[in-house]
Design a protein around this motif. Structure first.
Motif, mmCIF file in Angstrom:
data_model
loop_
_atom_site.group_PDB
_atom_site.id
_atom_site.type_symbol
_atom_site.label_atom_id
_atom_site.label_comp_id
_atom_site.label_asym_id
_atom_site.label_seq_id
_atom_site.Cartn_x
_atom_site.Cartn_y
_atom_site.Cartn_z
ATOM 1 N N LEU A 113 1.121 -1.820 0.281
ATOM 2 C CA LEU A 113 -0.042 0.160 0.091
ATOM 3 C C LEU A 113 0.836 1.297 -0.315
ATOM 4 N N SER A 114 2.282 1.039 0.944
ATOM 5 C CA SER A 114 2.538 2.501 0.893
ATOM 6 C C SER A 114 3.448 2.461 -0.199
ATOM 7 N N ALA A 115 3.820 1.549 -1.765
ATOM 8 C CA ALA A 115 4.930 1.384 -2.797
ATOM 9 C C ALA A 115 3.619 2.643 -3.447
ATOM 10 N N GLU A 116 1.906 2.445 -3.357
ATOM 11 C CA GLU A 116 1.571 2.677 -4.154
ATOM 12 C C GLU A 116 2.149 4.619 -5.076
ATOM 13 N N THR A 117 1.980 4.665 -6.037
ATOM 14 C CA THR A 117 1.936 5.554 -6.671
ATOM 15 C C THR A 117 0.607 7.239 -5.926
ATOM 16 N N GLY A 118 1.291 7.656 -5.556
ATOM 17 C CA GLY A 118 0.302 9.070 -4.299
ATOM 18 C C GLY A 118 -0.006 8.398 -3.485
ATOM 19 N N VAL A 119 0.418 7.868 -2.376
ATOM 20 C CA VAL A 119 0.494 7.582 -0.914
ATOM 21 C C VAL A 119 1.702 7.767 -0.145
ATOM 22 N N ARG A 120 1.872 9.513 0.617
ATOM 23 C CA ARG A 120 2.089 9.557 1.467
ATOM 24 C C ARG A 120 2.321 9.550 2.571
ATOM 25 N N HIS A 121 3.198 9.561 3.382
ATOM 26 C CA HIS A 121 3.701 9.904 5.222
ATOM 27 C C HIS A 121 2.728 8.361 5.336
ATOM 28 N N SER A 122 3.178 7.892 5.395
ATOM 29 C CA SER A 122 2.410 6.514 6.004
ATOM 30 C C SER A 122 3.339 5.580 7.045
ATOM 31 N N ALA A 123 2.956 5.025 8.229
ATOM 32 C CA ALA A 123 3.038 4.105 9.291
ATOM 33 C C ALA A 123 2.380 3.457 9.623
ATOM 34 N N LEU A 124 3.292 2.527 9.772
ATOM 35 C CA LEU A 124 2.987 1.108 10.114
ATOM 36 C C LEU A 124 3.619 0.612 12.025
ATOM 37 N N ASN A 125 2.369 0.469 12.553
ATOM 38 C CA ASN A 125 2.760 0.330 14.174
ATOM 39 C C ASN A 125 2.340 -1.023 14.258
ATOM 40 N N LEU A 126 3.626 -1.726 14.880
ATOM 41 C CA LEU A 126 3.282 -3.327 15.202
ATOM 42 C C LEU A 126 2.967 -3.266 16.153
ATOM 43 N N VAL A 127 1.755 -4.942 16.693
ATOM 44 C CA VAL A 127 2.030 -4.647 18.244
ATOM 45 C C VAL A 127 2.219 -6.586 18.105
ATOM 46 N N PRO A 128 2.560 -6.917 18.924
ATOM 47 C CA PRO A 128 3.610 -8.668 19.002
ATOM 48 C C PRO A 128 2.656 -9.379 19.852
ATOM 49 N N VAL A 129 2.099 -10.208 19.558
ATOM 50 C CA VAL A 129 0.925 -11.145 19.905
ATOM 51 C C VAL A 129 0.631 -11.970 19.967
ATOM 52 N N LYS A 130 0.548 -13.096 20.629
ATOM 53 C CA LYS A 130 0.221 -14.789 20.879
ATOM 54 C C LYS A 130 -1.443 -15.119 20.714
ATOM 55 N N LEU A 131 -1.433 -16.310 20.362
ATOM 56 C CA LEU A 131 -2.609 -16.422 19.396
ATOM 57 C C LEU A 131 -3.101 -17.689 20.215
ATOM 58 N N ALA A 132 -4.371 -17.521 20.481
ATOM 59 C CA ALA A 132 -4.574 -18.623 21.712
ATOM 60 C C ALA A 132 -6.346 -19.002 21.346
ATOM 61 N N ALA A 133 -6.898 -20.634 20.506
ATOM 62 C CA ALA A 133 -7.603 -21.075 20.289
ATOM 63 C C ALA A 133 -8.124 -20.974 21.526
ATOM 64 N N VAL A 134 -9.870 -20.927 21.694
ATOM 65 C CA VAL A 134 -10.677 -21.073 22.658
ATOM 66 C C VAL A 134 -12.262 -20.731 21.873
ATOM 67 N N GLN A 135 -12.442 -21.870 22.964
ATOM 68 C CA GLN A 135 -13.780 -21.836 22.505
ATOM 69 C C GLN A 135 -15.180 -21.554 24.572
ATOM 70 N N HIS A 136 -15.318 -21.106 24.015
ATOM 71 C CA HIS A 136 -16.661 -20.034 25.138
ATOM 72 C C HIS A 136 -17.572 -19.649 24.683
ATOM 73 N N GLN A 137 -19.113 -19.563 25.343
ATOM 74 C CA GLN A 137 -19.971 -18.886 24.611
ATOM 75 C C GLN A 137 -20.547 -17.146 24.415
ATOM 76 N N HIS A 138 -21.006 -17.325 23.466
ATOM 77 C CA HIS A 138 -20.587 -15.897 23.226
ATOM 78 C C HIS A 138 -22.559 -16.257 22.289
ATOM 79 N N SER A 139 -23.114 -15.485 22.920
ATOM 80 C CA SER A 139 -24.846 -15.580 22.523
ATOM 81 C C SER A 139 -25.258 -16.914 22.072
ATOM 82 N N HIS A 140 -24.416 -17.452 23.463
ATOM 83 C CA HIS A 140 -25.235 -18.967 23.303
ATOM 84 C C HIS A 140 -24.963 -20.218 22.181
#
Length: 155
Positions: A116-143
């Motif tokens: 996206l940042s390399a597209e002609t006409g895109v300026r001032h791009s900034a990426l902010n990354l936050v590392p996370v862990k993934l967890a597969a969970v099973q629990h109730q949401h709306s029954h």
């Protein structure tokens, strides 16, 4: 919780307390914890140890640039599994600011941001990354007991 003691010169302690006050921390401990988290997350990102991340990508572009809005939207659709949400702001008669909220594999997020940042006409791009862990969970949401994924910060 583990406790430890550190020694600071009087000058460094004064500067640290000023830094803490300017940022609104209520105590030194929370400030030190945040500094440590930031350094550890930065190390994970630099050393490609962060497999998954949540992120924001912000960029400014001229909406009069030929087909640019359509190209940016097309990129977002191609990466629909990464793009959680987008926010679009009109800055003036010509320029727009867009912020994308992303989650997924860190390398895919980086590649997408670079594209996206390399597209002609895109300026001032900034990426902010936050590392996370993934967890597969099973629990109730709306029954409905369904397994889904949670993205958790490391610390």
């Amino acid at each position: 919780m583990e406790r430890f003691t550190i020694s600071l010169s009087d000058e460094l302690a004064v500067e640290f307390d000023q830094w803490i006050s300017a940022r609104g921390y209520s105590n030194r401990s929370e400030a030190v914890r945040d500094l440590l988290r930031k350094e550890i997350e930065t190390k994970r990102l630099i050393e490609d140890e962060a497999i998954y991340s949540i992120a924001t990508l912000s960029y400014v572009y001229n909406h009069h640039e030929r087909n640019l809005s359509e190209r940016l939207t097309s990129h977002q659709h191609e990466a629909h599994d990464l793009v959680v949400s987008s926010m679009h702001v009109h800055l003036d008669h010509d320029d727009c600011l867009e912020t994308l909220f992303l989650r997924g594999l860190t390398q895919r997020i980086r590649s997408f941001a670079d594209k996206l940042s390399a597209e002609t006409g895109v300026r001032h791009s900034a990426l902010n990354l936050v590392p996370v862990k993934l967890a597969a969970v099973q629990h109730q949401h709306s029954h409905h007991g369904q397994t889904h994924t949670h993205f958790h910060p490391h610390s």
